[in-house]
Write a protein that holds these residues in place. Structure first.
Motif, short mmCIF file in Angstrom:
data_model
loop_
_atom_site.label_atom_id
_atom_site.label_comp_id
_atom_site.label_asym_id
_atom_site.label_seq_id
_atom_site.Cartn_x
_atom_site.Cartn_y
_atom_site.Cartn_z
N VAL A 528 4.71 -10.70 -10.29
CA VAL A 528 4.00 -11.22 -9.13
C VAL A 528 3.20 -10.07 -8.52
CG1 VAL A 528 4.19 -12.18 -6.81
CG2 VAL A 528 5.67 -13.03 -8.63
N VAL A 529 1.88 -10.20 -8.52
CA VAL A 529 1.01 -9.20 -7.92
C VAL A 529 0.73 -9.66 -6.49
CG1 VAL A 529 -1.19 -7.99 -8.09
CG2 VAL A 529 -0.03 -8.79 -10.17
N GLY A 530 1.30 -8.92 -5.53
CA GLY A 530 1.10 -9.33 -4.15
C GLY A 530 2.29 -8.96 -3.28
N SER A 531 2.15 -9.21 -2.02
CA SER A 531 0.98 -9.74 -1.36
C SER A 531 -0.13 -8.68 -1.38
CB SER A 531 1.32 -10.11 0.08
OG SER A 531 0.18 -10.47 0.81
N ILE A 532 -1.30 -9.05 -1.93
CA ILE A 532 -2.37 -8.09 -2.14
C ILE A 532 -3.17 -7.89 -0.86
CG2 ILE A 532 -2.57 -8.42 -4.62
CD1 ILE A 532 -4.77 -10.41 -4.13
N TYR A 533 -3.55 -6.64 -0.63
CA TYR A 533 -4.29 -6.24 0.56
C TYR A 533 -4.60 -4.75 0.39
CZ TYR A 533 -5.64 -7.61 5.32
OH TYR A 533 -6.34 -7.99 6.43
N PRO A 534 -5.54 -4.19 1.16
CA PRO A 534 -5.68 -2.73 1.14
C PRO A 534 -4.47 -2.07 1.80
CG PRO A 534 -7.64 -3.81 2.05
CD PRO A 534 -6.58 -4.84 1.96
#
Length: 753
Positions: A528-534
């Protein structure tokens, strides 16, 4: 009526042993399994029993919290011998007032308001505290928007029942007075305003000078945004913000079966924005002077009154943050002169800070003029800045000790995920590291910089309060213990920080990887890639996020997933060239960086390339949708939470990245960065969650996005969350568990952990 079987738009009411190698002191375990052969595919073992008990969503998100209630709002007494802070030692959301003596660090509780409070997670209790006169026991705090204090017997009393929306408490240098703001944008949904917003002062004691207003406001959308006392306590400099020209918009939704309308001041790119005036007011007489700014639409990143009280530095920029300016004002005459101007047409991060140097001999400036945010000394307007710190790392914040001519700062070295305390002479030289333990250190310095109250956290330790003596090699003394007794016994995820190169341009990237404690390199795990954000790669409890995803991450790992985040282009701390890679490219290079990380992990052999999911909130939702559109072969499923699908409806500040609504490549540039116009490539199963009352990302934009999916007969689900704010997971616990459970069930269905 929708009848086609492919459409599922249901509107539901709403790697391996080497990874444990030892690392240098103060650096997170970043061992990376690069170069290993792919492990053979092998079924993952059955769900561990812990998944159904302590690491279930119901157990992780409850009151009291198993991770505890972090202490906050540390405030030093004027003599630096006592520390006040807000905390709940039982893991409940309500913060009461505590103190400790610097000599013994034993916490002592002073109020017990929380004993009669509810356990609603929005009822967070006391919000601010300041000390009164040096040597006294006077404390003033805010509870329920009202001013409270302690009488001679140490009993809580209400100091002011006339004002009900108090915030921004500030202590005068002598401690005899406090300043505060009553009204303005005090709601968590910060587009809503309380009447008022003016600046007030009063004495600190129960029988002291009554509150009087120093700076009034002219209408409900004008408010004092911040203020600072002069060193002699005779005057206050403040910023008056005015959102009166910002367009008013209506948010329509249904709650409890009735139509609701929220009216908010909300600007889109190109709309009028907040104006800011700078004023100085005499505390005794109330005499007020407004300073003549270059442009009231320019954002202010900080300001500082000189020690002699005669001058004010203002650290600002143009609205698109492409020109950094420091101006100096004569507070007696209002005359303005320029101290520094530097242009950077590609800038996307406003990390500038500035303070007066000791004895007002020039300024200490934080700027990225040489490629990374570092400290510089600039003696006068006509001299060049001289570097104090340097290296391929960045300074996050700093404080000047004028007596010893030292600078204390926080930096992301020796690893990008770290935040450590350092000090260095104003004249430069070799910095001294003052924190040892690997993780994130957030200091509040005592008045003479003899000590620091530090909120410390790392990947395995929820935030707690420590006292640091600010000497090299001296570990801080722990003051609070927030997690519950059972916390240490649970099998939390193992966290690693792999480094890898971009498959697009070779730039080095870093990720944050969560592995099951019984990680087996011969298994092929779903990812699971995330939670994505800078800015998600941080060595702190829960990583880096504005939402409480720590429990969701731990639950997913216990369920059999590997969870991964990447500091994508635009993230702070990696240098100017890295951050500026995002310019004009929302949903482009950032999604490429995610792909580079996924490719790296698949190459290690423990990630199943056919079971990769992605999810993100807000801007992360935009990246999720753009990733599914541009890279459908890479992903098996995606979840977009409050996705910013339409950049025409972003905040005007997103124009830092998107640019003006003009030019030869407009509107194609905005369309390219808007997921609303990229739906044709979405083939993977998709879930969208969105609050109906969201005033940050429009709920109607998600509806417009689903219209396009329905027209294509796409496979998706839509989960509306009634009447919640943009950060819906920060509100009601029942709603949080519901939303996170929907995400988990959807991922389980398509990734089969």
């Amino acid at each position: 009526m929708i009848t086609r079987p492919l459409i599922r738009a249901s509107f539901i009411g709403v790697v391996y042993a080497a990874l444990t190698a030892c690392q240098p002191a103060g650096e997170p375990n970043s061992a990376d399994p690069a170069g290993q052969a792919a492990a053979p595919s092998k079924p993952v073992s059955a769900d561990p029993p812990i998944y159904d008990t302590a690491l279930s969503l119901d157990s992780l998100y409850t009151v009291p919290s198993i991770a505890g209630t972090p202490p906050r709002a540390a405030a030093w007494s004027g003599d630096g011998e006592r520390l006040a802070f807000l905390w709940n030692d039982a893991g409940r959301p309500f913060h009461d007032l505590w103190v400790c003596e610097a000599a013994d660090c034993t916490p002592r509780r002073l109020t017990r308001h929380g004993e009669t409070a509810s356990d609603r997670i929005t009822d967070t209790g006391i919000s601010e505290v300041v000390w009164g006169e040096t040597g006294s026991q006077k404390l003033v705090y805010v509870l329920g928007g009202q001013l409270h204090g302690l009488n001679g017997k140490g009993e809580p009393v209400t100091l002011d029942s006339q004002r009900a929306s108090v915030h921004q408490l500030s202590r005068s240098p002598s401690g005899q007075r406090i300043g505060f703001v009553d009204g303005g944008p005090v709601s968590p949904r910060y587009f809503e305003f309380e009447p008022g917003g003016g600046l007030w002062v009063r004495g600190t004691g129960t029988d002291a000078e009554a509150a009087r207003q120093l700076v009034p406001t002219e209408h409900d959308y004008q408010y004092v945004e911040s203020h600072q006392w002069s060193d002699d306590g005779r005057s206050i400099v403040f910023i008056m913000a005015d959102r009166g020209a910002v367009p008013e918009r209506e948010i329509h939704y249904v709650y409890n079966g009735e139509k609701q309308i929220r009216r908010v001041r909300r600007a889109f790119p190109g709309d009028p924005t907040t104006r800011r005036r700078i004023g100085v007011v005499d505390v005794d007489s109330g005499a007020l002077r407004w300073l003549d700014r270059r442009d009231e639409l320019r954002p202010v990143w900080g300001y500082d009154i000189s020690a002699d009280g005669t001058r004010l530095l203002v650290n600002e920029s143009d609205f698109l943050i492409k020109e950094h300016v420091i101006d100096v004002y004569d507070l007696a005459t209002g005359a303005r002169s320029n101290f520094l101007t530097r242009a950077d047409p590609a800038n996307v991060i406003p990390g500038w800070q500035a303070r007066w140097a000791p004895d007002d001999r020039g300024m200490i400036i934080l700027t990225d003029r040489d490629g990374y945010y570092h400290l510089y000394y600039k003696a006068a307007a006509d001299t060049e800045p001289v570097a104090i710190t340097a290296g391929e790392w960045e300074v996050e914040s700093f404080s000047v000790d004028p007596d010893e001519e030292l600078i204390y700062y926080v930096a992301n070295t020796p690893h990008p995920a770290e935040r450590h305390l350092y000090r260095v002479a104003v004249t430069g030289g070799e910095p001294e590291r003052l924190s040892r333990r690997s993780g994130t250190h957030q200091p509040v310095y005592s008045p003479g910089h003899e000590r620091a109250a530090v909120i410390f956290t790392n990947d395995t330790t929820p935030p707690d309060l420590y006292l640091n003596g600010l000497e090299p090699e001296l570990e801080g003394v722990q003051v609070t213990r927030s997690p519950g007794d059972e916390f240490d016994a649970l099998p939390w995820a193992t966290v690693r920080y792999p480094r890898f190169n971009s498959h697009v341009d070779g730039t080095e990237l870093v990720g944050r990887l969560l592995l099951p404690p019984d990680f087996d390199p011969e298994h092929r795990y779903p990812l699971v890639v995330g939670s994505i954000y800078p800015n998600t790669v941080r060595n702190r409890w829960g990583g880096g996020s504005a939402t409480p995803i720590w429990g969701l991450d731990q639950h997913l790992v216990a369920r059999g997933y590997v969870v991964f985040a990447v500091d994508v282009r635009g993230s702070w701390g990696h240098g100017r060239a890295f951050s500026q890679g995002l310019l004009g490219d929302y949903g482009g290079i950032d999604t490429d960086d995610l792909e580079s990380g996924i490719r790296h992990l698949i190459g290690q052999g423990f990630v199943d390339p056919d079971r990769v999911g992605i999810w993100g909130w807000s801007y992360g939702g935009l990246m999720t949708l753009m990733s599914l559109s541009r890279k459908s072969d890479l992903y098996a499923v995606g979840v977009a939470d409050a996705p910013a699908t339409n950049v025409w409806h972003a905040f005007p500040e997103q124009m830092w990245v998107m640019g003006e609504r003009e030019g030869a490549d407009y509107p194609e540039r905005y369309e390219r960065m808007s997921a609303l116009y990229q739906t044709d490539g979405i083939e993977d199963p998709l879930m969208i969650l969105h609050s109906t009352a969201d005033s940050v990302v429009m709920f109607s934009d998600s509806l417009a996005f689903t219209e396009k999916l329905i027209a294509r007969e796409a496979d998706f689900e839509f989960v509306p969350l009634p009447a919640a704010s943009h950060v819906w997971a920060n509100g009601d616990l029942t709603r949080r568990r519901f939303g996170y459970r929907k995400i988990v069930n959807f991922l389980n269905e398509h990734l089969q952990p």
